[in-house]
Structures are given as C-alpha cells and as structure tokens.
Design a protein around this motif. Structure first.
Motif, PDB file in Angstrom:
ATOM      1  N   ARG A 123       0.823  -1.076   0.029  1.00  0.00           N
ATOM      2  CA  ARG A 123      -0.161  -0.023  -0.099  1.00  0.00           C
ATOM      3  C   ARG A 123       0.845   1.309   0.060  1.00  0.00           C
ATOM      4  NH1 ARG A 123       0.106   1.668   5.435  1.00  0.00           N
ATOM      5  NH2 ARG A 123       0.756   0.311   6.823  1.00  0.00           N
ATOM      6  N   PRO A 124       0.583   2.384  -0.428  1.00  0.00           N
ATOM      7  CA  PRO A 124       1.123   3.353  -0.350  1.00  0.00           C
ATOM      8  C   PRO A 124       1.781   4.064   0.997  1.00  0.00           C
ATOM      9  CG  PRO A 124      -1.130   4.066  -0.581  1.00  0.00           C
ATOM     10  CD  PRO A 124      -1.048   2.805  -0.735  1.00  0.00           C
ATOM     11  N   GLY A 125       2.624   4.816   1.078  1.00  0.00           N
ATOM     12  CA  GLY A 125       3.285   5.403   2.316  1.00  0.00           C
ATOM     13  C   GLY A 125       4.338   6.414   2.129  1.00  0.00           C
ATOM     14  N   ASN A 126       4.473   7.246   2.956  1.00  0.00           N
ATOM     15  CA  ASN A 126       5.528   8.299   2.752  1.00  0.00           C
ATOM     16  C   ASN A 126       6.768   7.933   2.915  1.00  0.00           C
ATOM     17  OD1 ASN A 126       3.154   9.869   3.001  1.00  0.00           O
ATOM     18  ND2 ASN A 126       3.384  10.483   5.187  1.00  0.00           N
ATOM     19  N   ALA A 127       6.904   6.632   3.550  1.00  0.00           N
ATOM     20  CA  ALA A 127       8.326   6.086   3.792  1.00  0.00           C
ATOM     21  C   ALA A 127       9.085   5.779   2.498  1.00  0.00           C
ATOM     22  CB  ALA A 127       8.735   5.085   4.455  1.00  0.00           C
ATOM     23  N   ARG A 128       8.130   5.273   1.272  1.00  0.00           N
ATOM     24  CA  ARG A 128       8.666   4.839  -0.039  1.00  0.00           C
ATOM     25  C   ARG A 128       9.253   6.092  -0.648  1.00  0.00           C
ATOM     26  NH1 ARG A 128       4.255   3.285  -1.376  1.00  0.00           N
ATOM     27  NH2 ARG A 128       4.424   1.372  -0.226  1.00  0.00           N
ATOM     28  N   TYR A 129       8.819   7.485  -0.292  1.00  0.00           N
ATOM     29  CA  TYR A 129       9.399   8.392  -1.214  1.00  0.00           C
ATOM     30  C   TYR A 129      10.231   9.507  -0.327  1.00  0.00           C
ATOM     31  CZ  TYR A 129       5.441   7.395  -3.883  1.00  0.00           C
ATOM     32  OH  TYR A 129       4.238   6.514  -4.763  1.00  0.00           O
ATOM     33  N   GLY A 130      10.665   9.149   0.835  1.00  0.00           N
ATOM     34  CA  GLY A 130      11.442   9.607   1.827  1.00  0.00           C
ATOM     35  C   GLY A 130      11.014  10.934   2.255  1.00  0.00           C
ATOM     36  N   VAL A 131       9.995  11.161   2.290  1.00  0.00           N
ATOM     37  CA  VAL A 131       9.327  12.467   2.876  1.00  0.00           C
ATOM     38  C   VAL A 131       8.728  12.138   4.456  1.00  0.00           C
ATOM     39  CG1 VAL A 131       8.956  13.656   0.813  1.00  0.00           C
ATOM     40  CG2 VAL A 131       7.335  12.356   2.154  1.00  0.00           C
ATOM     41  N   THR A 132       9.146  13.151   5.238  1.00  0.00           N
ATOM     42  CA  THR A 132       8.406  13.051   6.538  1.00  0.00           C
ATOM     43  C   THR A 132       6.927  13.632   6.443  1.00  0.00           C
ATOM     44  OG1 THR A 132       9.062  15.382   7.043  1.00  0.00           O
ATOM     45  CG2 THR A 132      10.743  13.754   7.533  1.00  0.00           C
ATOM     46  N   ASP A 133       6.481  13.217   7.693  1.00  0.00           N
ATOM     47  CA  ASP A 133       4.651  13.548   7.650  1.00  0.00           C
ATOM     48  C   ASP A 133       4.547  15.266   7.409  1.00  0.00           C
ATOM     49  OD1 ASP A 133       4.217  11.125   7.979  1.00  0.00           O
ATOM     50  OD2 ASP A 133       3.756  11.295  10.082  1.00  0.00           O
ATOM     51  N   ASP A 134       5.477  15.889   8.123  1.00  0.00           N
ATOM     52  CA  ASP A 134       5.632  17.409   8.182  1.00  0.00           C
ATOM     53  C   ASP A 134       5.685  17.729   6.640  1.00  0.00           C
ATOM     54  OD1 ASP A 134       4.852  17.537  10.750  1.00  0.00           O
ATOM     55  OD2 ASP A 134       6.870  18.059  11.382  1.00  0.00           O
ATOM     56  N   GLN A 135       6.902  17.304   6.060  1.00  0.00           N
ATOM     57  CA  GLN A 135       7.154  17.527   4.567  1.00  0.00           C
ATOM     58  C   GLN A 135       6.027  17.234   3.705  1.00  0.00           C
ATOM     59  OE1 GLN A 135      10.760  15.616   3.858  1.00  0.00           O
ATOM     60  NE2 GLN A 135      11.979  16.951   5.116  1.00  0.00           N
ATOM     61  N   GLU A 136       5.241  16.098   3.870  1.00  0.00           N
ATOM     62  CA  GLU A 136       4.233  15.709   3.093  1.00  0.00           C
ATOM     63  C   GLU A 136       3.039  16.738   3.156  1.00  0.00           C
ATOM     64  OE1 GLU A 136       0.965  12.282   2.244  1.00  0.00           O
ATOM     65  OE2 GLU A 136       1.751  12.588   4.197  1.00  0.00           O
ATOM     66  N   GLN A 137       2.743  17.213   4.452  1.00  0.00           N
ATOM     67  CA  GLN A 137       1.621  18.038   4.705  1.00  0.00           C
ATOM     68  C   GLN A 137       1.887  19.428   3.816  1.00  0.00           C
ATOM     69  OE1 GLN A 137       0.751  18.823   8.661  1.00  0.00           O
ATOM     70  NE2 GLN A 137      -0.891  19.869   8.317  1.00  0.00           N
ATOM     71  N   LEU A 138       3.221  19.984   4.249  1.00  0.00           N
ATOM     72  CA  LEU A 138       3.505  21.113   3.593  1.00  0.00           C
ATOM     73  C   LEU A 138       3.413  20.928   2.017  1.00  0.00           C
ATOM     74  CD1 LEU A 138       4.661  24.113   3.585  1.00  0.00           C
ATOM     75  CD2 LEU A 138       6.927  23.213   3.799  1.00  0.00           C
ATOM     76  N   LEU A 139       4.102  19.875   1.301  1.00  0.00           N
ATOM     77  CA  LEU A 139       4.026  19.886  -0.048  1.00  0.00           C
ATOM     78  C   LEU A 139       2.735  20.001  -0.575  1.00  0.00           C
ATOM     79  CD1 LEU A 139       7.115  17.296  -0.301  1.00  0.00           C
ATOM     80  CD2 LEU A 139       6.881  19.682  -1.306  1.00  0.00           C
ATOM     81  N   ARG A 140       1.880  19.057   0.033  1.00  0.00           N
ATOM     82  CA  ARG A 140       0.343  18.935  -0.150  1.00  0.00           C
ATOM     83  C   ARG A 140      -0.220  20.261  -0.151  1.00  0.00           C
ATOM     84  NH1 ARG A 140      -1.875  14.142  -1.041  1.00  0.00           N
ATOM     85  NH2 ARG A 140      -0.980  12.171  -0.374  1.00  0.00           N
TER      86      ARG A 140
ATOM     87  N   LEU B 164      10.633  22.890   1.942  1.00  0.00           N
ATOM     88  CA  LEU B 164      10.212  22.452   0.660  1.00  0.00           C
ATOM     89  C   LEU B 164      11.179  21.996  -0.321  1.00  0.00           C
ATOM     90  CD1 LEU B 164       8.224  25.805  -0.380  1.00  0.00           C
ATOM     91  CD2 LEU B 164       7.071  23.319  -0.178  1.00  0.00           C
ATOM     92  N   ARG B 165      12.583  22.600   0.241  1.00  0.00           N
ATOM     93  CA  ARG B 165      13.624  21.980  -0.665  1.00  0.00           C
ATOM     94  C   ARG B 165      13.840  20.566  -0.227  1.00  0.00           C
ATOM     95  NH1 ARG B 165      16.337  26.968   0.890  1.00  0.00           N
ATOM     96  NH2 ARG B 165      17.603  25.814   2.132  1.00  0.00           N
ATOM     97  N   ARG B 166      13.993  20.310   1.179  1.00  0.00           N
ATOM     98  CA  ARG B 166      14.063  18.857   1.548  1.00  0.00           C
ATOM     99  C   ARG B 166      13.148  17.951   0.874  1.00  0.00           C
ATOM    100  NH1 ARG B 166      16.127  20.329   7.859  1.00  0.00           N
ATOM    101  NH2 ARG B 166      18.021  21.028   7.204  1.00  0.00           N
ATOM    102  N   GLY B 167      11.805  18.191   1.123  1.00  0.00           N
ATOM    103  CA  GLY B 167      10.858  17.516   0.656  1.00  0.00           C
ATOM    104  C   GLY B 167      10.694  17.161  -0.786  1.00  0.00           C
ATOM    105  N   THR B 168      11.039  18.254  -1.572  1.00  0.00           N
ATOM    106  CA  THR B 168      11.088  18.091  -2.963  1.00  0.00           C
ATOM    107  C   THR B 168      12.418  17.313  -3.541  1.00  0.00           C
ATOM    108  OG1 THR B 168      10.040  20.305  -3.490  1.00  0.00           O
ATOM    109  CG2 THR B 168      11.391  19.460  -5.071  1.00  0.00           C
TER     110      THR B 168
END
Length: 251
Positions: free
Chosen positions: A177-194, A228-232
C-alpha cells in the motif's frame, strides 16, 4: 529531426518490450487521481450534492444510447434528483429502484458527455475503479510508466479537466500500500508539499508565496523554504533519480 512522429505520440513506446514474440508492458505504477469537469458524466450533479455517495453499477446500450446504472446514497434525494434532471451530461434520468439506504438510477449519456475514465483509458491506463469525490471522480488506475502519467496530466490541462494526483505508488511495494516512507518524505514535509500544491505555489504564475505558506503553518518563511527544498529533494531522489545519481541527504 528524423524522429518518427508516431513514437512521440505514444507515451507508452519507451515502456514496452517483447519476450518470445509476446509484447510486454509492465503496468507497475498505481495512480489514484481526482478528475472533474462540467462535461464529465454526473459532475454537475455531484457538485450540487457533494456529500452523496455514487457508485456506478453497469454500462450498457439502451434504446441506441450509452447508458449507465448507478446507485446513490447519503443524499437528500429531492435535491439529488432535481440536480440530476438539470444535469447536462445525462438524459432521460430514471429511478429504477428504491432501497432503505440507497436508490438506483438509469441515465443515458448526452452527446457531449465524457466518461470519467475516458481520458486515462485513451492513453492506455487500466482503470480499476471510479467513485465520486468532492464534486468529481476519484479514479484508481494502473499505468505502464511515468511518461503516460505526464501525458495524462498534459491532456487534462489542455482540455481544462481538473486533474489532481492523490496517491502514486508501486503495487510491488513491500507493504502493498502507499506510504510516505517509500518517497523519503516526513509527515511534516508531506503536509507542507500538499498544501503548497493546493494553494497554487507550484502554478505558473504562482498563486501563493512562501510567506503565505509560513502564515498557514505558523512558522518562518525560511523554515518553509528549507522544508520545501528537502521534501522536493526527497521526492525527486526517490522517484525520478537513478540510485547512482541520488546524493546522500541530511535530515
């Protein structure tokens, strides 16, 4: 110069191969996306009664016209049926069944209506499900590669279809199933990017700034810039870059 235009027109060309004379295309990318447009089937009704739950049941040809049977639940049916009568994507809406929790309808497609799966399937996507969501359709599909996803995004943009990727993952992931760890982003980074995406930070021209994002999250603009830079960087490193080209990143 010298390129075959047919190769450029088919985004699947680079993904295919052959084995023992049998063509092989690996549909190894699962995409869950939102699509909406006034000409897409039932979108005017779904927009008017966004809290309803609509599930397509079967497609057929009835009296020479493409026809859909579907159920609707969790709706004020007086409002729903009034919107259905005014919906320009359908014709001859008919109530064919009443249950304690839902109702079943039959509708014909108007000449200008498009199925919610029409654009993805025209580009080779294998659509596995479609259900209504926030005035549009949540479509789950499998694609043979990112070139098809890019072509899908471009086609939707060119035709003014609201297209937003909700989930993107490989069906062969260890947990299935999908998960943030697969893309290497933290929960905070995912929320900011979204949030940055939804606020139009990545649009051209931009519809929001780092200052506005900082106000939204109650942090400094410099903190937003770093996240943003780290998440991207994490997203690119874990999706587009090859292992040999991915530099180590500090967390």
């Amino acid at each position: 110069m010298g390129d075959d235009p047919d190769d450029r027109s088919d985004p699947r060309a680079e993904e295919s191969s052959t084995t023992d004379g049998l063509a092989v295309e690996r549909y190894d990318l699962v995409v869950e996306a939102y699509l909406a447009h006034p000409s897409i089937l039932l979108c005017p009704t779904l927009d008017a009664v966004s809290e309803s739950t609509v599930r397509p049941q079967s497609q057929t040809t009835y009296r020479g016209r493409q026809t859909l049977f579907f159920t609707a639940a969790n709706a004020d049916f007086d409002v729903f049926e009034s919107a259905l009568v005014d919906d320009t994507t359908v014709c001859d809406p008919t109530l064919v069944g009443v249950d304690s929790n839902y109702r079943t309808y039959r509708v014909g497609l108007s000449d200008a209506a498009r199925w919610p799966t029409e654009i993805p399937e025209s580009l080779g996507a294998s659509v596995t499900s479609a259900e209504n969501n926030s005035g549009g359709w949540h479509v789950r599909m499998r694609l043979p590669g990112r070139a098809v996803l890019s072509a899908l995004s471009t086609r939707c943009r060119e035709t003014d279809v609201d297209f937003r990727v909700r989930q993107l993952y490989s069906p062969d992931a260890a947990d299935g199933r999908p998960g943030n760890a697969r893309y290497g982003v933290t929960d905070d980074q995912e929320q900011l990017l979204r949030t940055a995406y939804e606020m139009g930070y990545y649009d051209v021209p931009r519809r929001s700034s780092q200052n506005e994002l900082a106000e939204q999250f109650g942090v400094s603009p410099s903190a937003v810039s770093q996240q943003l830079r780290r998440g991207t960087g994490a997203l690119v490193g874990n999706t587009l870059a090859t292992p040999s080209s991915t530099p180590p990143r500090d967390r």
